[in-house]
Design a protein around this motif. Structure first.
Motif, PDB file in Angstrom:
ATOM      1  N   LYS A  98       1.067  -1.053   0.019  1.00  0.00           N
ATOM      2  CA  LYS A  98      -0.081   0.434  -0.439  1.00  0.00           C
ATOM      3  C   LYS A  98       0.822   1.054  -0.370  1.00  0.00           C
ATOM      4  N   PHE A 102       1.116   3.901  -2.575  1.00  0.00           N
ATOM      5  CA  PHE A 102       0.781   5.503  -2.472  1.00  0.00           C
ATOM      6  C   PHE A 102       1.225   6.472  -3.798  1.00  0.00           C
ATOM      7  N   TRP A 103       2.953   5.780  -2.636  1.00  0.00           N
ATOM      8  CA  TRP A 103       4.501   6.957  -3.161  1.00  0.00           C
ATOM      9  C   TRP A 103       4.331   6.025  -4.536  1.00  0.00           C
ATOM     10  N   GLY A 106       0.078   7.828  -6.251  1.00  0.00           N
ATOM     11  CA  GLY A 106      -0.923   8.516  -5.100  1.00  0.00           C
ATOM     12  C   GLY A 106      -0.873  10.508  -5.400  1.00  0.00           C
TER      13      GLY A 106
END
Length: 124
Positions: A98, A102-103, A106
């Motif tokens: 996750k 995200f990085w 996101g």
């Protein structure tokens, strides 16, 4: 591929001043945003659930929205480059996946969404 596209656009004398300063990352986000908005417009034409856009509204949206969305994604990319942590510590693999996802995506998605929301408030 983006560099080839940029070289092709640089051959045109009228577009050369515009294309010289564009980043390949911005061009990539522009085409992603263009495809997304084209899909959304075609979907709105054939969907019975949503109000259909007229021709000129669709044309205005396809001209104005992709550069704004690409700018938001580009700013999100620059924020990601600035703020991305060097090390991610987690307790298990799911949290690591996750965090890495995200990085990876996101900040660009968040920047794109903020730009589209601002555009939606301006357009009305």
């Amino acid at each position: 591929m983006m560099e080839q596209l940029k070289q092709k656009l640089m051959e045109n004398e009228h577009l050369k001043p515009l294309v010289e300063n564009l980043s390949p990352i911005y061009i990539k986000y522009y085409f992603i945003s263009l495809i997304f908005f084209a899909f959304a417009i075609v979907y709105s034409w054939f969907s019975s659930q949503h109000q259909s856009l007229g021709f000129f509204q669709s044309l205005a949206l396809i001209i104005v929205a992709p550069p704004i969305g690409a700018l938001g994604a580009y700013l999100g990319e620059k924020f990601r480059e600035f703020a991305k942590p060097d090390v991610i510590r987690t307790k298990n693999t799911a949290e690591l996946v996750k965090a890495k996802l995200f990085w990876k995506f996101g900040p660009q998605i968040i920047g794109w969404l903020i730009a589209v929301m601002i555009l939606g408030n301006i357009i009305g």
